[in-house]
Scaffold this motif. Structure first.
Motif, PDB file in Angstrom:
ATOM      1  N   MET A 181       2.940   0.473   0.320  1.00 15.55           N
ATOM      2  CA  MET A 181       1.570   1.228  -0.503  1.00 15.55           C
ATOM      3  C   MET A 181       1.295   2.419   0.561  1.00 15.55           C
ATOM      4  O   MET A 181       0.947   3.414  -0.956  1.00 15.55           O
ATOM      5  CB  MET A 181       0.321   0.207  -0.101  1.00 15.55           C
ATOM      6  CG  MET A 181       0.755  -1.268  -1.013  1.00 15.55           C
ATOM      7  SD  MET A 181      -0.683  -2.200  -0.731  1.00 15.55           S
ATOM      8  CE  MET A 181      -1.320  -2.693   0.598  1.00 15.55           C
TER       9      MET A 181
ATOM     10  N   ASP B  88       3.180   4.499  -2.611  1.00 14.16           N
ATOM     11  CA  ASP B  88       1.855   4.421  -3.257  1.00 14.16           C
ATOM     12  C   ASP B  88       2.087   2.587  -4.284  1.00 14.16           C
ATOM     13  O   ASP B  88       1.692   3.676  -5.737  1.00 14.16           O
ATOM     14  CB  ASP B  88       1.494   5.412  -4.282  1.00 14.16           C
ATOM     15  CG  ASP B  88      -0.120   5.145  -4.758  1.00 14.16           C
ATOM     16  OD1 ASP B  88      -0.808   4.980  -4.377  1.00 14.16           O
ATOM     17  OD2 ASP B  88       0.026   6.202  -5.563  1.00 14.16           O
TER      18      ASP B  88
ATOM     19  N   SER C 224       1.699  -0.731  -5.517  1.00 16.71           N
ATOM     20  CA  SER C 224       0.435  -2.048  -5.646  1.00 16.71           C
ATOM     21  C   SER C 224       0.518  -2.854  -4.816  1.00 16.71           C
ATOM     22  O   SER C 224       1.658  -2.964  -4.031  1.00 16.71           O
ATOM     23  CB  SER C 224       0.974  -2.155  -7.078  1.00 16.71           C
ATOM     24  OG  SER C 224       1.613  -2.763  -7.479  1.00 16.71           O
TER      25      SER C 224
ATOM     26  N   GLN D 165       3.155  -4.983  -6.548  1.00 19.13           N
ATOM     27  CA  GLN D 165       4.908  -5.034  -6.224  1.00 19.13           C
ATOM     28  C   GLN D 165       5.077  -5.425  -4.665  1.00 19.13           C
ATOM     29  O   GLN D 165       6.185  -5.419  -4.336  1.00 19.13           O
ATOM     30  CB  GLN D 165       4.711  -2.894  -6.579  1.00 19.13           C
ATOM     31  CG  GLN D 165       5.350  -3.194  -8.094  1.00 19.13           C
ATOM     32  CD  GLN D 165       4.840  -2.260  -8.114  1.00 19.13           C
ATOM     33  OE1 GLN D 165       3.532  -1.125  -7.675  1.00 19.13           O
ATOM     34  NE2 GLN D 165       5.682  -0.812  -8.744  1.00 19.13           N
TER      35      GLN D 165
END
Length: 409
Positions: free
Chosen positions: A252, A256, A258, A261
């Motif tokens: 994350m 970046d 989620s 994910q």
């Protein structure tokens, strides 16, 4: 030979696949429950405004509660097995799950994970002993099959958390109590198989006599070999702590992605761990466990060195390769240690499972502190050196050669 002795001999000499698969599935359920703990870290971090250090403490409490009791459980059950200890232990995990779902504060989360850890401390040494008893001499295969259930559960947990918990919140942990209840039923039935004293005692007595005639090493060699194995466990589980506890945060932060994910990518890594576990035991049965132990830890170092510099795609690929390679070590390490200390299956299982969990917990706490002070990226740069410790596996005696030599005497 009377009918009872004939029945007993059948249980000892044959690999009892229904029991092994039932134990593996129970291990899957047990470790699915355990894997919820790191899987909900992003949720509780936001809910209770926690630091990485506090996240590390959660792991530390869980791992210590699941590790400190395991050698004691192993010693006790070496003397007197308790067939129904497993469903009782799973009852502790069920209690912890309910508490985790309802926890109103950080402190209650700590109490909840301690209950889950206590259940784990009972499960691993005694279930490992039962897998050994059902192996029919195929110890590496039996241990890998048992372990792969746990690794599969560890992989499935984050995926289920991504679908059932991340979108809806902490309370939905309660749904996983179904897994605990199912495990209690299965473990009770396994206990009924393991209960008859004639079978159980004959298995323990025959394994002990057989192993003591197969392998005799100097006490100094046994002690030094156990020390080397524990060093290797330290290397493996400190590195794994960086992935199981902080991989989602790393993804994350760096890419970046989620929360959902990141949980899917964690599932891919944990699936690789399950695959590696299934490989290590049978290969060790064939070529010798020392080679598997050596290659599975030291052999991961080129990939761990590359991981901090990779883009998202190659991070996923490299973490998969690392998971397969390093995970192949544990079944080989555990069976190797059981062969070093014949007749002490419970003690060895408790010691090594307990030490592994303890190192994972301490590693998570240390790395959490490091992530707070130096950043999450720095953790992966430092941890990339840990697999180099695998070189100490060269100091282990080759038990396959020793056993072959003794069989000719």
């Amino acid at each position: 030979m009377d009918n009872e002795e004939s029945t007993v001999n059948k249980h000892v000499s044959a690999t009892i696949y229904p029991v092994l698969f039932a134990l593996s599935f129970s291990h899957l359920l047990n470790d699915t429950i355990q894997s919820l703990i790191p899987a909900i870290y992003p949720i509780v971090k936001d809910s209770f405004q926690l630091s990485f250090s506090q996240i590390g403490v959660i792991t530390l409490v869980f791992q210590l509660s699941s590790s400190l009791l395991q050698p004691l459980v192993g010693v006790i059950t070496d003397t007197k097995p308790y067939p129904y200890a497993l469903p009782v232990g799973m009852g502790f995990s069920l209690t912890g799950l309910v508490m985790m779902a309802l926890a109103p504060s950080y402190q209650w989360i700590l109490v909840a994970v301690a209950f889950v850890g206590a259940g784990s401390s009972v499960f691993h040494p005694e279930a490992s002993r039962m897998a050994y008893a059902a192996s029919g001499g195929r110890r590496g295969f039996a241990q890998s099959l048992f372990q792969v259930g746990g690794n599969a559960g560890s992989a499935i947990g984050p995926l289920l958390a991504a679908m059932l918990i991340a979108p809806f919140g902490q309370f939905h942990v309660i749904w996983f109590s179904v897994a605990a209840l199912t495990a209690i039923i299965i473990l009770y039935r396994i206990g009924k198989w393991y209960k008859p004293k004639s079978i159980r005692n004959y298995i323990l007595r025959k394994n002990k006599v057989k192993e003591e005639t197969q392998l005799t090493l100097p006490r100094k060699t046994v002690i030094s070999s156990i020390a080397v194995l524990l060093v290797l466990i330290f290397s493996k589980y400190f590195y794994f702590a960086s992935l199981t506890s902080y991989y989602t945060f790393y993804l994350m932060h760096k890419f970046d992605v989620s929360v959902q994910q990141s949980q899917i990518y964690l599932f891919i890594f944990l699936f690789a761990v399950a695959a590696g576990t299934m490989i290590g035991g049978p290969v060790g049965d064939r070529i010798g466990r020392k080679y598997v132990i050596w290659l599975s830890i030291l052999g991961a170092s080129p990939f761990t060195f590359a991981l901090p510099y990779a883009n998202l795609f190659w991070t996923i690929v490299l973490s998969f390769i690392i998971g397969v390679i390093i995970a192949s070590a544990f079944a080989a390490i555990l069976v190797y240690a059981q062969e070093l200390l014949p007749g002490n299956v419970g003690l060895v299982s408790g010691l090594f499972f307990g030490f592994a969990f303890g190192m994972g917990g301490i590693g998570s706490a240390v790395l959490g502190k490091l992530a707070d002070s130096e950043g999450i990226d720095y953790v992966y740069h430092i941890c990339s050196f840990l697999p180099l410790i695998g070189i100490v596996a060269a100091l282990l005696p080759n038990l396959k050669k020793v056993q072959t030599r003794l069989s000719k005497v």
